[in-house]
Write an enzyme that holds these catalytic residues in place. Structure first.
Site, PDB file in Angstrom:
ATOM      1  N   ASN A 213       0.847  -1.198   0.000  1.00 32.33           N
ATOM      2  CA  ASN A 213       0.000   0.000   0.000  1.00 32.33           C
ATOM      3  C   ASN A 213       0.881   1.247   0.000  1.00 32.33           C
ATOM      4  O   ASN A 213       2.111   1.144  -0.031  1.00 32.33           O
ATOM      5  CB  ASN A 213      -0.964  -0.029   1.197  1.00 32.33           C
ATOM      6  CG  ASN A 213      -0.216  -0.099   2.510  1.00 32.33           C
ATOM      7  OD1 ASN A 213       0.497   0.819   2.877  1.00 32.33           O
ATOM      8  ND2 ASN A 213      -0.356  -1.226   3.215  1.00 32.33           N
ATOM      9  N   ASP A 282      -3.881  -6.427   4.751  1.00 32.58           N
ATOM     10  CA  ASP A 282      -4.867  -7.295   5.399  1.00 32.58           C
ATOM     11  C   ASP A 282      -4.758  -8.747   4.937  1.00 32.58           C
ATOM     12  O   ASP A 282      -5.104  -9.657   5.670  1.00 32.58           O
ATOM     13  CB  ASP A 282      -6.278  -6.769   5.127  1.00 32.58           C
ATOM     14  CG  ASP A 282      -6.527  -5.471   5.896  1.00 32.58           C
ATOM     15  OD1 ASP A 282      -6.014  -5.358   7.019  1.00 32.58           O
ATOM     16  OD2 ASP A 282      -7.213  -4.575   5.361  1.00 32.58           O
ATOM     17  N   LYS A 292       8.882 -16.137 -11.369  1.00 22.25           N
ATOM     18  CA  LYS A 292       7.963 -15.112 -11.858  1.00 22.25           C
ATOM     19  C   LYS A 292       6.794 -15.760 -12.610  1.00 22.25           C
ATOM     20  O   LYS A 292       7.007 -16.622 -13.475  1.00 22.25           O
ATOM     21  CB  LYS A 292       8.727 -14.160 -12.779  1.00 22.25           C
ATOM     22  CG  LYS A 292       7.896 -12.999 -13.236  1.00 22.25           C
ATOM     23  CD  LYS A 292       8.651 -12.109 -14.213  1.00 22.25           C
ATOM     24  CE  LYS A 292       7.714 -11.016 -14.694  1.00 22.25           C
ATOM     25  NZ  LYS A 292       8.172 -10.364 -15.906  1.00 22.25           N
ATOM     26  N   PRO A 310      -2.349 -12.049  10.195  1.00 19.62           N
ATOM     27  CA  PRO A 310      -2.624 -11.882  11.632  1.00 19.62           C
ATOM     28  C   PRO A 310      -2.775 -10.402  11.950  1.00 19.62           C
ATOM     29  O   PRO A 310      -2.124  -9.559  11.336  1.00 19.62           O
ATOM     30  CB  PRO A 310      -1.357 -12.442  12.303  1.00 19.62           C
ATOM     31  CG  PRO A 310      -0.297 -12.415  11.254  1.00 19.62           C
ATOM     32  CD  PRO A 310      -1.000 -12.552   9.929  1.00 19.62           C
ATOM     33  N   ILE A 312      -1.743  -7.790  14.207  1.00 20.39           N
ATOM     34  CA  ILE A 312      -0.651  -7.642  15.185  1.00 20.39           C
ATOM     35  C   ILE A 312      -1.130  -6.875  16.414  1.00 20.39           C
ATOM     36  O   ILE A 312      -0.931  -7.299  17.559  1.00 20.39           O
ATOM     37  CB  ILE A 312       0.544  -6.926  14.524  1.00 20.39           C
ATOM     38  CG1 ILE A 312       1.021  -7.714  13.307  1.00 20.39           C
ATOM     39  CG2 ILE A 312       1.697  -6.732  15.524  1.00 20.39           C
ATOM     40  CD1 ILE A 312       1.913  -6.948  12.352  1.00 20.39           C
ATOM     41  N   PHE A 332      -3.430   3.063  15.110  1.00 19.44           N
ATOM     42  CA  PHE A 332      -3.652   4.129  14.127  1.00 19.44           C
ATOM     43  C   PHE A 332      -4.656   3.612  13.101  1.00 19.44           C
ATOM     44  O   PHE A 332      -4.364   2.629  12.421  1.00 19.44           O
ATOM     45  CB  PHE A 332      -2.340   4.485  13.412  1.00 19.44           C
ATOM     46  CG  PHE A 332      -1.699   5.731  13.952  1.00 19.44           C
ATOM     47  CD1 PHE A 332      -1.104   5.726  15.203  1.00 19.44           C
ATOM     48  CD2 PHE A 332      -1.717   6.909  13.210  1.00 19.44           C
ATOM     49  CE1 PHE A 332      -0.523   6.880  15.703  1.00 19.44           C
ATOM     50  CE2 PHE A 332      -1.141   8.061  13.702  1.00 19.44           C
ATOM     51  CZ  PHE A 332      -0.536   8.056  14.953  1.00 19.44           C
ATOM     52  N   LYS A 346     -13.090   0.855  15.488  1.00 20.63           N
ATOM     53  CA  LYS A 346     -11.824   0.107  15.436  1.00 20.63           C
ATOM     54  C   LYS A 346     -11.191   0.020  16.823  1.00 20.63           C
ATOM     55  O   LYS A 346     -10.580  -0.980  17.176  1.00 20.63           O
ATOM     56  CB  LYS A 346     -10.887   0.787  14.440  1.00 20.63           C
ATOM     57  CG  LYS A 346      -9.936  -0.153  13.756  1.00 20.63           C
ATOM     58  CD  LYS A 346      -9.239   0.493  12.579  1.00 20.63           C
ATOM     59  CE  LYS A 346      -9.950   0.224  11.267  1.00 20.63           C
ATOM     60  NZ  LYS A 346      -9.243   0.770  10.114  1.00 20.63           N
ATOM     61  N   LYS A 350     -10.433  -3.649  18.393  1.00 15.61           N
ATOM     62  CA  LYS A 350      -9.058  -4.099  18.669  1.00 15.61           C
ATOM     63  C   LYS A 350      -8.771  -4.142  20.172  1.00 15.61           C
ATOM     64  O   LYS A 350      -7.729  -4.636  20.592  1.00 15.61           O
ATOM     65  CB  LYS A 350      -8.047  -3.183  17.986  1.00 15.61           C
ATOM     66  CG  LYS A 350      -8.317  -3.016  16.491  1.00 15.61           C
ATOM     67  CD  LYS A 350      -7.141  -3.374  15.639  1.00 15.61           C
ATOM     68  CE  LYS A 350      -7.525  -3.207  14.171  1.00 15.61           C
ATOM     69  NZ  LYS A 350      -6.554  -3.777  13.259  1.00 15.61           N
TER      70      LYS A 350
HETATM   71  N1  CTP Z   1      -3.051  -3.567  12.356  1.00 10.33           N
HETATM   72  C1  CTP Z   1      -2.237  -4.605  12.735  1.00 10.33           C
HETATM   73  N2  CTP Z   1      -2.253  -5.770  12.038  1.00 10.33           N
HETATM   74  C2  CTP Z   1      -3.081  -5.921  10.971  1.00 10.33           C
HETATM   75  C3  CTP Z   1      -3.920  -4.870  10.594  1.00 10.33           C
HETATM   76  C4  CTP Z   1      -3.870  -3.693  11.292  1.00 10.33           C
HETATM   77  O1  CTP Z   1      -1.474  -4.453  13.703  1.00 10.33           O
HETATM   78  N3  CTP Z   1      -3.085  -7.064  10.318  1.00 10.33           N
HETATM   79  C5  CTP Z   1      -3.022  -2.321  13.150  1.00 10.33           C
HETATM   80  C6  CTP Z   1      -2.449  -1.140  12.430  1.00 10.33           C
HETATM   81  O2  CTP Z   1      -1.063  -1.033  12.615  1.00 10.33           O
HETATM   82  C7  CTP Z   1      -3.209  -0.002  13.060  1.00 10.33           C
HETATM   83  C8  CTP Z   1      -4.573  -0.590  13.365  1.00 10.33           C
HETATM   84  O3  CTP Z   1      -4.366  -1.982  13.442  1.00 10.33           O
HETATM   85  O4  CTP Z   1      -2.664   0.388  14.272  1.00 10.33           O
HETATM   86  C9  CTP Z   1      -5.648  -0.257  12.365  1.00 10.33           C
HETATM   87  O5  CTP Z   1      -5.193  -0.605  11.075  1.00 10.33           O
HETATM   88  P1  CTP Z   1      -6.103  -0.326   9.793  1.00 10.33           P
HETATM   89  O6  CTP Z   1      -5.322  -0.740   8.585  1.00 10.33           O
HETATM   90  O7  CTP Z   1      -6.634   1.064   9.870  1.00 10.33           O
HETATM   91  O8  CTP Z   1      -7.330  -1.280  10.054  1.00 10.33           O
HETATM   92  P2  CTP Z   1      -7.600  -2.766   9.737  1.00 10.33           P
HETATM   93  O9  CTP Z   1      -7.559  -3.525  11.004  1.00 10.33           O
HETATM   94  O10 CTP Z   1      -6.722  -3.264   8.646  1.00 10.33           O
HETATM   95  O11 CTP Z   1      -9.105  -2.708   9.263  1.00 10.33           O
HETATM   96  P3  CTP Z   1      -9.735  -2.171   7.877  1.00 10.33           P
HETATM   97  O12 CTP Z   1      -8.712  -2.508   6.789  1.00 10.33           O
HETATM   98  O13 CTP Z   1     -10.986  -2.920   7.742  1.00 10.33           O
HETATM   99  O14 CTP Z   1      -9.958  -0.695   8.018  1.00 10.33           O
END
Ligand code: CTP
Length: 404
Positions: A213, A282, A292, A310, A312, A332, A346, A350
């Site tokens: 991303n 995700d 490749k 997972p 985290i 965040f 969120k 979490k």
């Molecule tokens: N995060 C994480 N591990 C993941 C996904 C997210 O630790 N696999 C943490 C990010 O570092 C951040 C928070 O969760 O602190 C929110 O991440 P975000 O990308 O905004 O949300 P998602 O949990 O991925 O949910 P969505 O994509 O549905 O918005």
């Protein structure tokens, strides 16, 4: 507002070839808003002229306590009292030895001895040959001056003017500027250990492609710097980004979400705070092709099978230490709409005490950001500002919630 506005720095130079870097350092300090009073030993004037330092600092340079033309006959007393910080850069082995013994036979050593220890920080940027650096006498003297309240900034490793390679290079001017700025920040996280995740993750599809991303890591790196400025020991687990590591921060590079989880698991037991700024992918491909994937053969991209990564932050937030609040977790939320509602949801999902919302498309790669800080009682906006300013505010907020 500049970082060193209204700050008065005494910049001392000792005899070392590293004096050539002090010219740039002086410029950076002035550009950051400081007034700079340069004081040079006689040995320093062999390496760079007082005229050069005078032009850059825009103030007369002082080289001797015997100069009858100096307006202040008690300069050796007043110089350090008027300073917010005394920085000796370069600081020679000889000068460190003098400091360790309280000798005061030139203006620079006099002002260091006369400095009010508890009110004016003394930062030393050593510069010397590796053998001199590692000599037991130098290491003994460094320990003594540190015990006497000086901050020894450490040295770089690399090629020396003498042809040797090793420890003893003076830190670079930009690093020294950061150290001066850091020493003036309130030490609200002194002694705390902070673990930070930052940047994107990269989930390989084959040896040349992957899912990732647009996160640049800038916000997480700014928080790492701010936490270190606040006195914390900082470990930064970084996804693939092209950013310099903030000085004094321990960095662990990872690529994928699974690697990031592994790195976090390794360091979390000792942490007091986890700040998860990483934009973790995700999903990841279930299998990674070893060669490749060609567009006319093998597995077409439409049949790419993904599995969820997972979470985290959520995993750590459910650990016994986090549940007992011995580990404070901050997330965040990167959103593109409905920032408040999404961030609140969120935070609940979490299980973290603090979730910081920001609009991903508006902030990824930018130097500024706007934050929405959400906890169990409400929310507060940190309006648009440079990421480092926001990071410092957030660190103060976190320290406050931890009872700091
Ligand atoms: N995060 C994480 N591990 C993941 C996904 C997210 O630790 N696999 C943490 C990010 O570092 C951040 C928070 O969760 O602190 C929110 O991440 P975000 O990308 O905004 O949300 P998602 O949990 O991925 O949910 P969505 O994509 O549905 O918005």
């Amino acid at each position: 507002m500049k970082d060193l506005d209204h700050q008065h720095i005494v910049l001392g130079l000792c005899g070392s070839i590293a004096c050539y870097k002090s010219a740039e350092l002086c410029r950076l300090l002035v550009q950051a808003g400081a007034t700079v009073q340069v004081v040079m030993t006689q040995a320093a004037t062999q390496f760079i002229t007082p005229m050069t330092m005078q032009a850059l600092s825009q103030r007369p340079v002082l080289c001797s306590q015997w100069d009858v033309h100096t307006a202040d006959p008690l300069a050796h007393i007043h110089l350090s009292r008027e300073a917010d910080v005394c920085l000796i850069a370069p600081c020679s082995a000889n000068f460190i030895a003098k400091l360790a013994h309280g000798q005061a036979d030139d203006l620079l050593s006099l002002l260091c001895l006369a400095r009010p220890i508890s009110a004016v920080p003394l930062l030393l940027a050593p510069a010397m040959n590796p053998d001199m650096w590692h000599h037991p006498a130098t290491q003994r003297n460094l320990a003594t001056v540190a015990a006497d309240g000086a901050t020894v900034l450490g040295v770089g490793c690399g090629d020396m003017a003498c042809g040797q390679t090793g420890d003893g290079r003076m830190l670079e001017p930009a690093q020294l500027l950061d150290e001066v700025i850091a020493c003036l920040q309130p030490k609200v996280l002194a002694g705390k250990r902070v673990l930070i995740t930052a940047g994107p993750t990269f989930e390989a599809i084959d040896p040349v492609r992957g899912i990732t991303n647009l996160s640049s890591g800038k916000m997480g790196f700014a928080i790492a710097r701010a936490a270190r400025e606040a006195g914390a020991m900082v470990t930064l687990v970084a996804g693939p980004v092209s950013l310099n590591t903030p000085h004094g921060v321990q960095r662990v590079d990872v690529l994928s979400a699974c690697e990031m989880l592994q790195a976090v698991s390794t360091h979390i037991d000792h942490a007091d705070v986890l700040i998860a700024t990483a934009a973790v992918a995700d999903w990841r491909p279930v299998t990674v092709a070893s060669h490749k994937i060609k567009k006319d053969t093998a597995v077409p991209m439409q049949s790419l099978v993904l599995t969820e990564n997972p979470d985290i932050l959520a995993t750590v937030a459910q650990s016994p230490r986090a549940l007992r609040r011995e580990l404070y977790c901050v997330g965040f939320a990167a959103e593109s709409q409905d920032l408040l509602a999404q961030t609140q949801a969120k935070r609940e999902r979490k299980g973290v005490p603090l979730m910081v919302g920001n609009i991903g498309p508006a902030t990824f790669g930018q130097d500024n950001n706007t934050l929405l800080v959400v906890d169990d009682v409400g929310h507060r906006e940190f309006s648009n500002a440079p990421k480092l300013s926001l990071a410092r505010r957030l660190i103060a907020e976190i320290a406050c919630r931890m009872g700091g």
